[in-house]
Design a protein around this motif. Structure first.
Motif, PDB file in Angstrom:
ATOM      1  N   PHE A 183       0.829  -1.201   0.000  1.00  9.68           N
ATOM      2  CA  PHE A 183       0.000   0.000   0.000  1.00  9.68           C
ATOM      3  C   PHE A 183       0.868   1.258   0.000  1.00  9.68           C
ATOM      4  O   PHE A 183       0.481   2.286  -0.586  1.00  9.68           O
ATOM      5  N   PHE A 184       1.999   1.211   0.664  1.00  9.43           N
ATOM      6  CA  PHE A 184       2.950   2.319   0.645  1.00  9.43           C
ATOM      7  C   PHE A 184       3.350   2.639  -0.788  1.00  9.43           C
ATOM      8  O   PHE A 184       3.420   3.806  -1.183  1.00  9.43           O
ATOM      9  N   GLN A 185       3.594   1.626  -1.573  1.00 10.80           N
ATOM     10  CA  GLN A 185       3.919   1.854  -2.983  1.00 10.80           C
ATOM     11  C   GLN A 185       2.712   2.387  -3.743  1.00 10.80           C
ATOM     12  O   GLN A 185       2.827   3.361  -4.491  1.00 10.80           O
ATOM     13  N   MET A 186       1.570   1.744  -3.554  1.00 10.82           N
ATOM     14  CA  MET A 186       0.389   2.117  -4.326  1.00 10.82           C
ATOM     15  C   MET A 186      -0.064   3.554  -4.032  1.00 10.82           C
ATOM     16  O   MET A 186      -0.455   4.289  -4.939  1.00 10.82           O
ATOM     17  N   ALA A 187       0.004   3.933  -2.774  1.00  9.05           N
ATOM     18  CA  ALA A 187      -0.491   5.248  -2.379  1.00  9.05           C
ATOM     19  C   ALA A 187       0.571   6.331  -2.424  1.00  9.05           C
ATOM     20  O   ALA A 187       0.236   7.524  -2.509  1.00  9.05           O
ATOM     21  N   GLY A 188       1.839   5.937  -2.351  1.00  7.07           N
ATOM     22  CA  GLY A 188       2.918   6.923  -2.284  1.00  7.07           C
ATOM     23  C   GLY A 188       3.867   6.874  -3.449  1.00  7.07           C
ATOM     24  O   GLY A 188       3.897   7.781  -4.278  1.00  7.07           O
ATOM     25  N   VAL A 189       4.667   5.830  -3.522  1.00  4.25           N
ATOM     26  CA  VAL A 189       5.740   5.775  -4.520  1.00  4.25           C
ATOM     27  C   VAL A 189       5.198   5.910  -5.939  1.00  4.25           C
ATOM     28  O   VAL A 189       5.700   6.718  -6.733  1.00  4.25           O
ATOM     29  N   GLY A 190       4.179   5.131  -6.285  1.00  3.59           N
ATOM     30  CA  GLY A 190       3.658   5.183  -7.651  1.00  3.59           C
ATOM     31  C   GLY A 190       3.130   6.556  -8.036  1.00  3.59           C
ATOM     32  O   GLY A 190       3.588   7.158  -9.023  1.00  3.59           O
ATOM     33  N   PRO A 191       2.165   7.098  -7.294  1.00  2.00           N
ATOM     34  CA  PRO A 191       1.629   8.411  -7.653  1.00  2.00           C
ATOM     35  C   PRO A 191       2.664   9.534  -7.628  1.00  2.00           C
ATOM     36  O   PRO A 191       2.689  10.380  -8.524  1.00  2.00           O
ATOM     37  N   MET A 192       3.527   9.568  -6.616  1.00  2.00           N
ATOM     38  CA  MET A 192       4.485  10.670  -6.512  1.00  2.00           C
ATOM     39  C   MET A 192       5.580  10.583  -7.578  1.00  2.00           C
ATOM     40  O   MET A 192       5.919  11.575  -8.205  1.00  2.00           O
ATOM     41  N   PHE A 193       6.119   9.388  -7.786  1.00  2.00           N
ATOM     42  CA  PHE A 193       7.129   9.231  -8.832  1.00  2.00           C
ATOM     43  C   PHE A 193       6.515   9.490 -10.205  1.00  2.00           C
ATOM     44  O   PHE A 193       7.167  10.051 -11.083  1.00  2.00           O
ATOM     45  N   GLY A 194       5.272   9.075 -10.386  1.00  2.00           N
ATOM     46  CA  GLY A 194       4.612   9.318 -11.663  1.00  2.00           C
ATOM     47  C   GLY A 194       4.410  10.795 -11.932  1.00  2.00           C
ATOM     48  O   GLY A 194       4.636  11.277 -13.056  1.00  2.00           O
ATOM     49  N   GLN A 195       3.991  11.533 -10.914  1.00  2.00           N
ATOM     50  CA  GLN A 195       3.819  12.976 -11.091  1.00  2.00           C
ATOM     51  C   GLN A 195       5.161  13.676 -11.293  1.00  2.00           C
ATOM     52  O   GLN A 195       5.279  14.604 -12.105  1.00  2.00           O
ATOM     53  N   PHE A 196       6.172  13.227 -10.556  1.00  2.00           N
ATOM     54  CA  PHE A 196       7.508  13.788 -10.783  1.00  2.00           C
ATOM     55  C   PHE A 196       7.917  13.594 -12.245  1.00  2.00           C
ATOM     56  O   PHE A 196       8.356  14.531 -12.917  1.00  2.00           O
ATOM     57  N   GLY A 197       7.789  12.355 -12.732  1.00  2.00           N
ATOM     58  CA  GLY A 197       8.185  12.071 -14.104  1.00  2.00           C
ATOM     59  C   GLY A 197       7.399  12.886 -15.110  1.00  2.00           C
ATOM     60  O   GLY A 197       7.947  13.356 -16.117  1.00  2.00           O
ATOM     61  N   HIS A 198       6.119  13.087 -14.836  1.00  2.00           N
ATOM     62  CA  HIS A 198       5.284  13.861 -15.758  1.00  2.00           C
ATOM     63  C   HIS A 198       5.792  15.288 -15.899  1.00  2.00           C
ATOM     64  O   HIS A 198       6.004  15.789 -17.005  1.00  2.00           O
ATOM     65  N   PHE A 199       6.011  15.934 -14.773  1.00  2.00           N
ATOM     66  CA  PHE A 199       6.423  17.338 -14.831  1.00  2.00           C
ATOM     67  C   PHE A 199       7.896  17.488 -15.217  1.00  2.00           C
ATOM     68  O   PHE A 199       8.266  18.491 -15.824  1.00  2.00           O
ATOM     69  N   TYR A 200       8.711  16.503 -14.881  1.00  2.00           N
ATOM     70  CA  TYR A 200      10.139  16.597 -15.183  1.00  2.00           C
ATOM     71  C   TYR A 200      10.430  16.298 -16.654  1.00  2.00           C
ATOM     72  O   TYR A 200      11.236  16.984 -17.283  1.00  2.00           O
ATOM     73  N   LYS A 201       9.741  15.300 -17.198  1.00  2.00           N
ATOM     74  CA  LYS A 201      10.055  14.887 -18.567  1.00  2.00           C
ATOM     75  C   LYS A 201       9.027  15.341 -19.594  1.00  2.00           C
ATOM     76  O   LYS A 201       9.388  15.811 -20.673  1.00  2.00           O
ATOM     77  N   PHE A 202       7.755  15.179 -19.275  1.00  2.00           N
ATOM     78  CA  PHE A 202       6.730  15.368 -20.296  1.00  2.00           C
ATOM     79  C   PHE A 202       6.078  16.745 -20.299  1.00  2.00           C
ATOM     80  O   PHE A 202       5.560  17.174 -21.329  1.00  2.00           O
ATOM     81  N   ALA A 203       6.070  17.425 -19.179  1.00  2.00           N
ATOM     82  CA  ALA A 203       5.398  18.718 -19.120  1.00  2.00           C
ATOM     83  C   ALA A 203       6.355  19.838 -18.738  1.00  2.00           C
ATOM     84  O   ALA A 203       5.913  20.893 -18.285  1.00  2.00           O
ATOM     85  N   ALA A 204       7.646  19.610 -18.941  1.00  2.00           N
ATOM     86  CA  ALA A 204       8.641  20.621 -18.553  1.00  2.00           C
ATOM     87  C   ALA A 204       8.389  21.947 -19.252  1.00  2.00           C
ATOM     88  O   ALA A 204       8.551  23.024 -18.654  1.00  2.00           O
ATOM     89  N   ASP A 205       7.962  21.891 -20.514  1.00  2.00           N
ATOM     90  CA  ASP A 205       7.716  23.129 -21.246  1.00  2.00           C
ATOM     91  C   ASP A 205       6.512  23.888 -20.697  1.00  2.00           C
ATOM     92  O   ASP A 205       6.462  25.121 -20.754  1.00  2.00           O
ATOM     93  N   LYS A 206       5.561  23.159 -20.129  1.00  2.00           N
ATOM     94  CA  LYS A 206       4.349  23.799 -19.610  1.00  2.00           C
ATOM     95  C   LYS A 206       4.567  24.459 -18.258  1.00  2.00           C
ATOM     96  O   LYS A 206       3.767  25.301 -17.845  1.00  2.00           O
TER      97      LYS A 206
END
Length: 236
Positions: free
Chosen positions: A120-143
């Motif tokens: 649950f620690f992964q499901m509620a924490g690691v997955g969502p937070m790392f996913g959002q980090f990756g989104h803004f760091y790699k895919f939405a950096a220009d935005k």
């Protein structure tokens, strides 16, 4: 021969062998959890790649199995009471497979719940937070080029979660000590993905978490991981 006709997803992705587990997935951090677990458990399964480029996961056939329209999902023709069952959500699938086989999870009640809390620690924490980090760091950096807050928020929370894992893995081979479990399988693909897919190793300061890095290398080096990390193959 198992009858999977009650599952509309099989009309679009027919089962070559309906007597074995059907896996609908893609090699993403969430997707490979299940292929790795299946390889670890030695269960026969048939992978079906779900293409994001054509929004397969939003198709009526896929949504009939997972209303949330996300990979992975499975059909087990030999479910409870010998009847077929469909399951979605990677954490739920991992728990199902562990309990089905009596492997990758402690047999005592206290150890079982301790493992589940780390899943649950992964499901509620690691997955969502790392996913959002990756989104803004790699895919939405220009935005967010003129606003560093989103990337910094998820970077800092991801690093905090890494520090929690660092504390847990002190003098431990695996999250549950000597036993490799679904807690390890749930978590390590996200740390690997943040590195190889998002390119975030330096930004997340991986070198500051030596116990986590040693554990990550051990997880990746397992034969089941080496195979499962590439299943299903991405559609051409």
């Amino acid at each position: 021969m198992a009858d999977l006709s009650a599952f509309p997803i099989t009309t679009r992705w027919p089962a070559a062998n309906p007597n074995i587990i059907q896996l609908y997935s893609l090699p993403t951090p969430n997707g490979v959890k299940i292929s790795i677990a299946l390889e670890e458990l030695g269960l026969a399964y048939e992978p079906h790649p779900i293409s994001f480029s054509t929004n397969d996961q939003k198709s009526p056939e896929f949504v009939s199995l997972n209303p949330n329209g996300r990979i992975p999902a499975i059909i087990d023709p030999n479910g409870p009471d010998g009847k077929p069952i469909g399951i979605f959500e990677s954490g739920a699938i991992l728990l199902y497979l562990a309990e089905k086989t009596g492997k990758l999870i402690p047999t005592d009640a206290a150890g079982r719940y301790e493992t589940i809390q780390w899943v649950f620690f992964q499901m509620a924490g690691v997955g969502p937070m790392f996913g959002q980090f990756g989104h803004f760091y790699k895919f939405a950096a220009d935005k967010v080029a003129n606003n560093s807050y989103p990337m910094e928020r998820y970077r800092d929370e991801s690093k905090r979660l890494l520090s929690v894992l660092e504390g847990r893995l002190q003098d431990r081979q695996w999250i549950m000590g000597d036993l490799y479990t679904i807690a390890d399988i749930a978590t390590f693909p996200w740390l690997r993905g943040a590195d190889v897919f998002y390119g975030g190793r330096e930004v997340l300061d991986y070198k500051s978490f030596p116990a986590v890095m040693a554990w990550l290398e051990r997880c990746i080096a397992r034969p089941a991981s080496e195979k499962g990390l590439n299943i299903p193959q991405r559609p051409a």
